[in-house]
Design a protein around this motif. Structure first.
Motif, PDB file in Angstrom:
ATOM      1  N   PRO A   1      -0.326  -2.427 -13.927  1.00  0.00           N
ATOM      2  CA  PRO A   1       1.061  -2.925 -13.415  1.00  0.00           C
ATOM      3  C   PRO A   1       1.714  -3.060 -12.342  1.00  0.00           C
ATOM      4  O   PRO A   1       2.373  -4.099 -11.823  1.00  0.00           O
ATOM      5  CB  PRO A   1       1.930  -2.328 -14.695  1.00  0.00           C
ATOM      6  CG  PRO A   1       1.161  -1.767 -15.758  1.00  0.00           C
ATOM      7  CD  PRO A   1      -0.200  -1.467 -14.902  1.00  0.00           C
ATOM      8  N   ASP A   2       1.420  -1.979 -11.708  1.00  0.00           N
ATOM      9  CA  ASP A   2       2.102  -1.875 -10.203  1.00  0.00           C
ATOM     10  C   ASP A   2       1.419  -2.759  -9.272  1.00  0.00           C
ATOM     11  O   ASP A   2       1.891  -3.295  -8.392  1.00  0.00           O
ATOM     12  CB  ASP A   2       2.033  -0.519  -9.612  1.00  0.00           C
ATOM     13  CG  ASP A   2       3.313   0.509 -10.261  1.00  0.00           C
ATOM     14  OD1 ASP A   2       4.313  -0.003 -10.916  1.00  0.00           O
ATOM     15  OD2 ASP A   2       3.306   1.639  -9.933  1.00  0.00           O
ATOM     16  N   LEU A   3       0.134  -2.935  -9.375  1.00  0.00           N
ATOM     17  CA  LEU A   3      -0.664  -3.712  -8.519  1.00  0.00           C
ATOM     18  C   LEU A   3      -0.264  -5.109  -8.677  1.00  0.00           C
ATOM     19  O   LEU A   3      -0.436  -5.880  -7.737  1.00  0.00           O
ATOM     20  CB  LEU A   3      -2.147  -3.587  -8.828  1.00  0.00           C
ATOM     21  CG  LEU A   3      -3.149  -4.397  -8.247  1.00  0.00           C
ATOM     22  CD1 LEU A   3      -3.422  -4.002  -6.796  1.00  0.00           C
ATOM     23  CD2 LEU A   3      -4.478  -4.700  -8.908  1.00  0.00           C
ATOM     24  N   THR A   4      -0.058  -5.719  -9.807  1.00  0.00           N
ATOM     25  CA  THR A   4       0.421  -6.866 -10.208  1.00  0.00           C
ATOM     26  C   THR A   4       1.807  -7.264  -9.855  1.00  0.00           C
ATOM     27  O   THR A   4       2.250  -8.569  -9.710  1.00  0.00           O
ATOM     28  CB  THR A   4      -0.033  -7.300 -11.586  1.00  0.00           C
ATOM     29  OG1 THR A   4       0.499  -6.530 -12.346  1.00  0.00           O
ATOM     30  CG2 THR A   4      -1.807  -7.312 -11.748  1.00  0.00           C
TER      31      THR A   4
ATOM     32  N   GLU B   1       2.972  -1.035   0.978  1.00  0.00           N
ATOM     33  CA  GLU B   1       3.690  -0.384   1.838  1.00  0.00           C
ATOM     34  C   GLU B   1       3.156   1.163   1.637  1.00  0.00           C
ATOM     35  O   GLU B   1       3.024   2.053   2.824  1.00  0.00           O
ATOM     36  CB  GLU B   1       5.039  -0.509   1.679  1.00  0.00           C
ATOM     37  CG  GLU B   1       5.583  -2.083   2.022  1.00  0.00           C
ATOM     38  CD  GLU B   1       5.549  -1.999   3.603  1.00  0.00           C
ATOM     39  OE1 GLU B   1       5.518  -1.129   4.295  1.00  0.00           O
ATOM     40  OE2 GLU B   1       5.971  -3.375   4.108  1.00  0.00           O
ATOM     41  N   ASN B   2       3.476   1.899   0.580  1.00  0.00           N
ATOM     42  CA  ASN B   2       3.190   3.144   0.321  1.00  0.00           C
ATOM     43  C   ASN B   2       1.637   3.577   0.898  1.00  0.00           C
ATOM     44  O   ASN B   2       1.427   4.540   1.320  1.00  0.00           O
ATOM     45  CB  ASN B   2       3.108   3.430  -1.372  1.00  0.00           C
ATOM     46  CG  ASN B   2       4.632   3.484  -1.636  1.00  0.00           C
ATOM     47  OD1 ASN B   2       5.373   4.058  -0.786  1.00  0.00           O
ATOM     48  ND2 ASN B   2       4.749   3.254  -2.928  1.00  0.00           N
TER      49      ASN B   2
ATOM     50  N   LYS C   1      -6.787   3.303   3.530  1.00  0.00           N
ATOM     51  CA  LYS C   1      -7.596   2.032   3.532  1.00  0.00           C
ATOM     52  C   LYS C   1      -7.702   1.215   2.473  1.00  0.00           C
ATOM     53  O   LYS C   1      -8.238   0.180   2.464  1.00  0.00           O
ATOM     54  CB  LYS C   1      -8.941   2.258   4.627  1.00  0.00           C
ATOM     55  CG  LYS C   1      -8.553   2.839   5.803  1.00  0.00           C
ATOM     56  CD  LYS C   1      -7.659   2.102   6.892  1.00  0.00           C
ATOM     57  CE  LYS C   1      -7.404   2.763   8.189  1.00  0.00           C
ATOM     58  NZ  LYS C   1      -6.403   2.163   9.108  1.00  0.00           N
ATOM     59  N   PHE C   2      -7.583   2.038   1.383  1.00  0.00           N
ATOM     60  CA  PHE C   2      -8.171   1.404   0.200  1.00  0.00           C
ATOM     61  C   PHE C   2      -7.177   1.605  -1.004  1.00  0.00           C
ATOM     62  O   PHE C   2      -6.432   2.539  -0.905  1.00  0.00           O
ATOM     63  CB  PHE C   2      -9.584   2.050  -0.447  1.00  0.00           C
ATOM     64  CG  PHE C   2     -10.729   1.724   0.253  1.00  0.00           C
ATOM     65  CD1 PHE C   2     -11.453   0.728   0.450  1.00  0.00           C
ATOM     66  CD2 PHE C   2     -10.920   2.707   1.395  1.00  0.00           C
ATOM     67  CE1 PHE C   2     -12.559   0.283   1.104  1.00  0.00           C
ATOM     68  CE2 PHE C   2     -11.965   2.604   2.315  1.00  0.00           C
ATOM     69  CZ  PHE C   2     -12.748   1.426   2.135  1.00  0.00           C
ATOM     70  N   VAL C   3      -6.998   0.641  -1.854  1.00  0.00           N
ATOM     71  CA  VAL C   3      -5.917   0.713  -2.997  1.00  0.00           C
ATOM     72  C   VAL C   3      -6.966   0.562  -4.286  1.00  0.00           C
ATOM     73  O   VAL C   3      -7.726  -0.471  -4.182  1.00  0.00           O
ATOM     74  CB  VAL C   3      -4.949   0.059  -2.980  1.00  0.00           C
ATOM     75  CG1 VAL C   3      -4.219  -0.308  -4.493  1.00  0.00           C
ATOM     76  CG2 VAL C   3      -3.795   0.257  -2.223  1.00  0.00           C
ATOM     77  N   ARG C   4      -6.706   1.443  -5.361  1.00  0.00           N
ATOM     78  CA  ARG C   4      -7.644   1.525  -6.293  1.00  0.00           C
ATOM     79  C   ARG C   4      -7.005   1.152  -7.683  1.00  0.00           C
ATOM     80  O   ARG C   4      -6.070   2.171  -7.652  1.00  0.00           O
ATOM     81  CB  ARG C   4      -8.576   2.744  -6.151  1.00  0.00           C
ATOM     82  CG  ARG C   4      -9.528   2.938  -7.476  1.00  0.00           C
ATOM     83  CD  ARG C   4      -8.787   4.056  -8.539  1.00  0.00           C
ATOM     84  NE  ARG C   4      -8.755   5.363  -7.935  1.00  0.00           N
ATOM     85  CZ  ARG C   4      -8.278   6.026  -8.518  1.00  0.00           C
ATOM     86  NH1 ARG C   4      -7.260   5.881  -9.534  1.00  0.00           N
ATOM     87  NH2 ARG C   4      -8.052   7.331  -8.134  1.00  0.00           N
TER      88      ARG C   4
END
Length: 284
Positions: free
Chosen positions: A93-96, A104-105, A112-115
């Motif tokens: 939900p936060d991703l979308t 920003e966080n 370098k990555f968001v998962r």
């Protein structure tokens, strides 16, 4: 006689060379750590938990929770200890719906990555859910890459390996997401659990896997496509069912960037050092 001595000398050199080659470390680096492994400890004291990890030699973190702190708070604690957060895990939900806040966080943390590690669904994973997932991943991944310079990765959880056409729904997601904006973090337990060979999956998509979760499954446990098993079934690497050396060889060949220990077991404090010692012992 002199000729024979020279031959013997060269043979001994060759044997020594072969022996040296065989003793080359398979995994020479120190692995990173997923904060979820130490989730209870982090919830009580982030600084003290980071100290514990630093004392183990771990400096690379994947935070999947901010533990009621701000990203800048955690970044400060990491910087003070010479540690980094290379990957930031968030919920679907936060991703979308909060993509910019997530970016920003992650940027503040230095990641370098968001998962994302779970796709919301009821019952068996379906093509309809996979199609929605592809659309959402492509959209969020584009924002993270174009506006923040961050690579989005999806972490598989086992349920995606439902059969579809000549492959699985995981193959569908892989083939229909834009490689410019969507990469993957392979969780080797949640690949093995539904009956897929992690080393073969990495070799099948060598350009897409950037991150890897190191974990092993207790012997005697039979898997399925539910995406769940008792946390006690996470065991120290090398004591379970997975062929860790084969997986590491495939990952190294594919150029995986970061490896993180994830041990969900309540015995993690005992098992993490065992896992690290096992990784250090591997040669080829």
């Amino acid at each position: 006689m002199k000729f024979r001595i020279q031959i013997l000398f060269f043979l001994l050199l060759e044997v020594g060379s072969l022996s040296a080659k065989k003793s080359k470390p398979l995994f020479p680096q120190t692995p990173g750590m997923v904060s979820y492994t130490y989730r209870n400890s982090f919830a009580k004291d982030v600084a003290a938990t980071l100290d514990t990890l630093k004392n183990l030699g771990i400096t690379d973190m994947e935070f999947s929770n901010l533990f009621k702190r701000t990203a800048s708070d955690i970044r400060k604690l990491l910087d003070e200890r010479g540690m980094i957060c290379s990957s930031f895990g968030v919920g679907y939900p936060d991703l979308t719906t909060k993509t910019h806040e997530v970016g920003e966080n992650a940027k503040t943390l230095g990641a370098k990555f968001v998962r994302v590690a779970w796709i919301p669904h009821d019952g068996p994973f379906t093509l309809e859910v996979a199609q929605r997932t592809v659309k959402d991943f492509n959209a969020a991944g584009k924002i993270l890459k174009d506006e923040f310079g961050i690579t989005f990765c999806y972490h598989n959880h086992g349920y995606e390996f439902e059969p579809y056409e000549n492959g699985t729904l995981f193959d569908y997601i892989m083939k229909n997401t834009d490689p410019n904006y969507v990469s993957f973090e392979i969780d080797i337990l949640w690949t093995f659990f539904p009956g897929v060979d992690p080393a073969k999956l990495i070799a099948k998509y060598p350009e897409r896997f950037k991150l890897l979760h190191l974990k092993d499954l207790r012997k005697g446990i039979t898997g399925n496509k539910s995406g769940g098993t008792a946390v006690e079934n996470d065991v120290a690497l090398g004591t379970g069912q997975l062929d860790i050396p084969a997986i590491l060889k495939a990952a190294k060949k594919a150029g995986v960037k970061h490896y993180y220990i994830e041990d969900e077991s309540p015995s993690y404090a005992k098992q993490v050092p065992q896992t690290m010692a096992y990784l250090k012992s591997l040669t080829y």
